[in-house]
Design an enzyme around this catalytic site. Structure first.
Site, short mmCIF file in Angstrom:
data_model
loop_
_atom_site.label_atom_id
_atom_site.label_comp_id
_atom_site.label_asym_id
_atom_site.label_seq_id
_atom_site.Cartn_x
_atom_site.Cartn_y
_atom_site.Cartn_z
N SER A 1 -0.83 -91.63 -121.19
CA SER A 1 -1.21 -92.83 -120.44
C SER A 1 -0.04 -93.51 -119.76
O SER A 1 -0.21 -94.11 -118.69
CB SER A 1 -1.89 -93.83 -121.38
OG SER A 1 -3.06 -93.29 -121.93
N HIS B 1 -6.23 -86.61 -124.95
CA HIS B 1 -6.66 -86.75 -123.56
C HIS B 1 -7.14 -85.40 -123.05
O HIS B 1 -6.87 -84.35 -123.64
CB HIS B 1 -5.50 -87.22 -122.69
CG HIS B 1 -5.02 -88.59 -123.04
ND1 HIS B 1 -3.84 -89.11 -122.55
CD2 HIS B 1 -5.53 -89.55 -123.84
CE1 HIS B 1 -3.67 -90.34 -123.01
NE2 HIS B 1 -4.68 -90.61 -123.81
#
Length: 447
Positions: A50, A382
């Site tokens: 992120s 992710h």
């Protein structure tokens, strides 16, 4: 994290919440006329982190995983690689152009996703100096919470969570005074909320709130600066009218032209599919509010995500099948049912008596149900695929096709005549400078 599979599932959920079959429903973002794909990889990671993706879509440069607001010349954890590698964000470009800005999130304000808007850090986890190693402190690197207060003094609105990183170590939390894990973490003994107040110009009204009641009680037309920090705000449902957590039903808040206006919330995942999809529907509701408050003649709206998750749904479900329901078939291997929604990895991997857990024996419709995962991990990862970019308004056509993720803020800045690329912005040729509404799975306003 909001991949295409999450968007599709959220669309179905929205329709089913409105008593339809779901598939025919339209999200607000579905109505945007321009759609693109963004490649989310980090400079050193195929499946992104992120911090690197936030740096890309906020600062316009790709970065190494785990690093914030810096170029790829910075190595994670290496404070001494940071100097001279700092990069500024579209928030700074807008502020330098005299626009009002806001940061609003349903995670910590110091979390990687929002903090790339204001911080420069060799490690996304350096929330306060209490989380930093001695060599980083000795090397002059500053923690993320301190940078929130010091780097851009005049951010009009900051709303999110993580207030313990703003207070000296062992200072009791205002809401949970007897819980040690919520106490302040700062080693420098600074009260950053107080520092935030002191940095404001004389005559300006700066308000600090820490719960939804306080936020609702404000006369927003008389507030110049707003800082709101919950312990860890989330979008709770179906109790959106409850007064416990601070930000839910407001759709979060941002700042525009000196007035506080509604914004959106971020879509988070961790194999809690029901919570993630309801948050996505809340984000969509906020997009609808913003659409009603603005005009496509002078407002560029962009909806996208930092990355995806390993979220999927399938199983040949029939039309109108509850999105959190079972597939109409059993596994032809272990003869057990399975939910339509599954994760590629994460804590939902469960073996009972040597076999895959029988989901019909558990409450798979519960908000805290962890969807089954193929690979056991303590935390789900992710995903690595592209994410969608939806755009409408002036210059929205610039977001069409497949782009590197770091292209996004440059296209938006070009449309708004902010940042370094303003050669086209002379009085004879430039359009009316649009209000930018970038929705990054969370949402912030640039006015």
């Amino acid at each position: 994290g909001m991949g295409v599979s999450t968007v599709t599932a959220a669309r179905i959920l929205k329709g089913q919440l409105q008593h339809g079959q779901g598939e025919e429903s339209l999200l607000e973002m579905d109505k945007f006329p321009f759609v693109a794909l963004a490649k989310t990889y980090n400079t050193n990671a195929q499946v992104p982190d992120s911090a690197g993706t936030a740096t890309a879509y906020l600062c316009g440069v790709k970065a190494n995983e785990g690093t914030l607001g810096v170029s790829a010349g910075v190595t994670r954890d290496r404070c001494n690689t940071t100097k001279g590698q700092e990069v500024t964000s579209i928030l700074r470009w807008a502020k330098d152009a005299g626009k009002a800005v806001g940061i609003v999130t349903t995670t910590r304000v110091t979390h990687a996703t929002p903090s790339a808007a204001y911080a420069h850090s060799a490690n996304r986890d350096w929330y306060s100096d209490g989380e930093m190693p001695p060599d980083a402190l000795q090397g002059g690197c500053r923690d993320i919470a301190r940078q929130l207060v010091e780097n851009i003094h005049d951010i009009e609105v900051i709303l999110g969570g993580g207030r313990k990183y703003m207070y000296p170590k062992n200072v009791s939390d205002v809401e949970y005074p007897h819980e040690e894990k919520h106490r302040g973490t700062r080693l420098d003994h600074r009260d950053l909320v107080q520092a935030w107040h002191k940095a404001k110009p004389p005559g300006k009204v700066a308000e600090y709130v820490w719960h939804r009641r306080g936020l609702l009680a404000l006369n927003l037309s008389r507030v110049d600066f707003l800082l709101g920090e919950s312990l860890h705000p989330r979008v709770f449902w179906p109790q959106l009218g409850a007064l416990g957590d601070p930000w839910p039903v407001l759709g979060c808040w941002g700042s525009c032209s000196g007035h506080l206006r509604p914004q959106g919330c971020c879509c988070l995942q961790g194999v809690l599919a029901k919570q993630a999809l309801h948050e996505a529907v809340e984000l969509d509701r906020a997009i609808g509010v913003a659409t009603r408050l603005t005009s496509t003649q002078d407002t560029l709206s962009v909806v996208t995500a930092d990355h995806s998750h390993v979220f999927t749904f399938g199983g040949y479900t029939p039309r109108g099948n509850p999105i959190f329901g079972l597939a109409p078939m059993q596994s032809d291997v272990d003869r057990k049912p399975f939910t339509s929604i599954l994760y590629g990895n994460g804590p939902g991997y469960k073996i009972v008596a040597g076999e895959r857990e029988n989901v019909s024996a558990v409450d798979f419709a519960h908000a805290d149900y962890q969807a089954q995962s193929a690979v056991p991990l303590r935390q789900e990862t992710h995903g690595g695929e592209d994410v969608a970019v939806f755009a409408r308004g002036p210059m929205a056509h610039l977001l069409h096709g497949v782009h590197e993720q770091n292209y996004i803020p440059h296209a938006m800045a070009y449309a708004a005549c902010i940042g370094s690329n303003r050669g086209h912005c002379n009085a004879a040729t430039r359009p009316a400078t649009p209000l930018l509404l970038p929705f990054l799975g969370l949402l912030f306003f640039l006015c």
